[in-house]
Design an enzyme around this catalytic site. Structure first.
Site, PDB file in Angstrom:
ATOM      1  N   ASN A   1      27.885  52.370  37.318  1.00  0.00           N
ATOM      2  CA  ASN A   1      28.765  51.291  37.766  1.00  0.00           C
ATOM      3  C   ASN A   1      30.202  51.791  37.813  1.00  0.00           C
ATOM      4  O   ASN A   1      30.684  52.378  36.845  1.00  0.00           O
ATOM      5  CB  ASN A   1      28.637  50.108  36.799  1.00  0.00           C
ATOM      6  CG  ASN A   1      29.671  49.021  37.037  1.00  0.00           C
ATOM      7  OD1 ASN A   1      30.416  48.649  36.142  1.00  0.00           O
ATOM      8  ND2 ASN A   1      29.728  48.508  38.247  1.00  0.00           N
TER       9      ASN A   1
ATOM     10  N   THR B   1      32.694  30.831  34.765  1.00  0.00           N
ATOM     11  CA  THR B   1      32.054  30.232  33.590  1.00  0.00           C
ATOM     12  C   THR B   1      31.424  31.288  32.688  1.00  0.00           C
ATOM     13  O   THR B   1      31.080  30.998  31.536  1.00  0.00           O
ATOM     14  CB  THR B   1      30.975  29.211  34.005  1.00  0.00           C
ATOM     15  OG1 THR B   1      29.923  29.877  34.714  1.00  0.00           O
ATOM     16  CG2 THR B   1      31.571  28.120  34.893  1.00  0.00           C
TER      17      THR B   1
ATOM     18  N   GLY C   1      35.209  52.313  34.048  1.00  0.00           N
ATOM     19  CA  GLY C   1      36.387  52.934  33.467  1.00  0.00           C
ATOM     20  C   GLY C   1      37.440  51.993  32.927  1.00  0.00           C
ATOM     21  O   GLY C   1      38.560  52.428  32.655  1.00  0.00           O
ATOM     22  N   GLY C   2      37.143  50.723  32.756  1.00  0.00           N
ATOM     23  CA  GLY C   2      38.139  49.798  32.229  1.00  0.00           C
ATOM     24  C   GLY C   2      38.406  50.012  30.754  1.00  0.00           C
ATOM     25  O   GLY C   2      37.553  50.532  30.025  1.00  0.00           O
TER      26      GLY C   2
ATOM     27  N   HIS D   1      32.432  42.686  40.435  1.00  0.00           N
ATOM     28  CA  HIS D   1      32.335  44.137  40.270  1.00  0.00           C
ATOM     29  C   HIS D   1      31.252  44.563  39.284  1.00  0.00           C
ATOM     30  O   HIS D   1      30.912  45.734  39.224  1.00  0.00           O
ATOM     31  CB  HIS D   1      33.697  44.668  39.811  1.00  0.00           C
ATOM     32  CG  HIS D   1      33.821  46.157  39.796  1.00  0.00           C
ATOM     33  ND1 HIS D   1      33.490  46.950  40.880  1.00  0.00           N
ATOM     34  CD2 HIS D   1      34.239  47.017  38.821  1.00  0.00           C
ATOM     35  CE1 HIS D   1      33.711  48.220  40.581  1.00  0.00           C
ATOM     36  NE2 HIS D   1      34.149  48.289  39.335  1.00  0.00           N
ATOM     37  N   TRP D   2      30.719  43.625  38.536  1.00  0.00           N
ATOM     38  CA  TRP D   2      29.797  43.944  37.438  1.00  0.00           C
ATOM     39  C   TRP D   2      28.410  43.415  37.764  1.00  0.00           C
ATOM     40  O   TRP D   2      27.860  42.579  37.058  1.00  0.00           O
ATOM     41  CB  TRP D   2      30.331  43.307  36.158  1.00  0.00           C
ATOM     42  CG  TRP D   2      30.271  44.157  34.945  1.00  0.00           C
ATOM     43  CD1 TRP D   2      30.006  45.491  34.852  1.00  0.00           C
ATOM     44  CD2 TRP D   2      30.507  43.705  33.600  1.00  0.00           C
ATOM     45  NE1 TRP D   2      30.065  45.910  33.550  1.00  0.00           N
ATOM     46  CE2 TRP D   2      30.369  44.830  32.764  1.00  0.00           C
ATOM     47  CE3 TRP D   2      30.829  42.477  33.038  1.00  0.00           C
ATOM     48  CZ2 TRP D   2      30.537  44.750  31.375  1.00  0.00           C
ATOM     49  CZ3 TRP D   2      31.001  42.406  31.664  1.00  0.00           C
ATOM     50  CH2 TRP D   2      30.856  43.519  30.839  1.00  0.00           C
TER      51      TRP D   2
ATOM     52  N   ARG E   1      35.739  42.745  23.879  1.00  0.00           N
ATOM     53  CA  ARG E   1      36.406  43.787  24.668  1.00  0.00           C
ATOM     54  C   ARG E   1      37.769  44.120  24.065  1.00  0.00           C
ATOM     55  O   ARG E   1      38.166  45.290  24.010  1.00  0.00           O
ATOM     56  CB  ARG E   1      36.545  43.311  26.117  1.00  0.00           C
ATOM     57  CG  ARG E   1      36.985  44.368  27.113  1.00  0.00           C
ATOM     58  CD  ARG E   1      35.932  45.449  27.304  1.00  0.00           C
ATOM     59  NE  ARG E   1      36.307  46.381  28.339  1.00  0.00           N
ATOM     60  CZ  ARG E   1      35.697  46.488  29.525  1.00  0.00           C
ATOM     61  NH1 ARG E   1      34.659  45.738  29.811  1.00  0.00           N
ATOM     62  NH2 ARG E   1      36.109  47.365  30.415  1.00  0.00           N
TER      63      ARG E   1
END
EC number: 3.7.1.8
Length: 286
Positions: free
Chosen positions: A111, A180, A42-43, A265-266, A190
């Site tokens: 996710n 990195t 949801g970002g 988180h990914w 993004r």
């Protein structure tokens, strides 16, 4: 085999569900076989392709029909303001897309927000679900060990309210364990997605006021979920607390938990090769 790209896999479908009447959903699709629908987080600026471009190829090669769905109010799907908790409305959109594409049953990979969507789908439409794979899913209420909201969620809402390249950089730095992996190409892609859809940002905040994160909690209903479930988590997740993984394996009748070390988180992106092997092996098991 032709290389899979966002452009040559891009498609649209119209769905009609409660609060999503005559609604345009964008998705990327490739492959043949059992359907696997992948649901993004949801970002700001999130979408199916950006979330799962490291996963679609291996799943297609393994013999699956893979669908990367843009949730309502994200990327190329229509704008929307939601009066109910987002995971539930998103689950209706998944069901609507399956109806539009003639898919009776599908495996779900989710996710973060996409995990909350998958959990709601498992509760509301159990007969339409095969197996379920979750990576740091939302929608599980309070943590026993971490103050809520966590650092990453605070940055996420800051980025929605006051979009800036620097706040995006800060959020991605919290998002990933291995710094990195953060390139200007990643950030620029993004940022362009954020700028392309300003209405999505405004509507997300309005929706969050009408149905706050506290309303997403499906913990009391986990026992209703009958699907075989693989729960995965990054040990270093700073968006959703690791102890929520224990809630899931305690609450769902047939669930297992895998924790990736040195991972944020990914998980499906940061540990793509390991995740792909684990997830495909899980789907192949009978």
């Amino acid at each position: 085999m032709t290389e899979l790209t966002e452009g040559n896999t891009s498609k649209f479908a119209k769905i009609s569900e409660k609060d999503l009447s005559d609604f345009l959903i964008h998705y990327n699709e490739a492959g043949e076989g059992e359907a696997v629908i992948m649901l993004h987080g949801g970002g700001p600026g999130a979408g199916g392709w950006s979330n799962y471009y490291r996963n679609i190829g291996p799943f297609v090669d393994a013999g699956y029909r893979v669908i990367l769905k843009d949730s309502p109010g994200f990327n190329k799907s229509d704008v929307v303001v939601m009066d109910e908790q987002r995971g539930l409305v998103n689950a209706r959109a998944v069901k609507g897309l399956m109806d539009a594409l003639g898919i009776e049953r599908a495996h779900l990979v989710g996710n973060s927000m996409g995990g909350a969507t998958a959990l709601n789908f498992a509760i509301e439409y159990p007969e339409r679900l095969g197996k379920m794979i979750l990576m740091g899913p939302g929608g599980l209420g309070a943590s026993h060990f971490a103050p809520m909201p966590m650092e990453g969620i605070k940055l996420l809402f800051k980025l929605y309210a006051e979009p800036s390249y620097e706040t995006l950089r800060q959020m991605i730095q919290v998002f990933l364990y291995d710094q990195t992996n953060i390139t200007e190409e990643l950030l620029q892609g993004r940022w362009e997605a954020i700028q392309r859809n300003p209405e999505h940002l405004k509507n997300f905040l309005v929706s969050a006021q009408r149905a706050p994160l506290s309303s997403w909690d499906v913990s009391p209903r986990l026992g209703e979920i009958k699907a075989k479930t693989l729960v995965t988590w990054g040990r270093d997740d700073r968006f959703v607390p690791l102890d929520h993984g224990l809630k899931l394996v305690w609450g769902i009748g047939d669930a297992r938990l895998h924790v990736f070390s040195q991972c944020g988180h990914w998980a499906q992106w940061e540990k793509a090769d390991e995740f792909n092997r684990l997830a495909i092996d899980f789907l192949r098991q009978r």
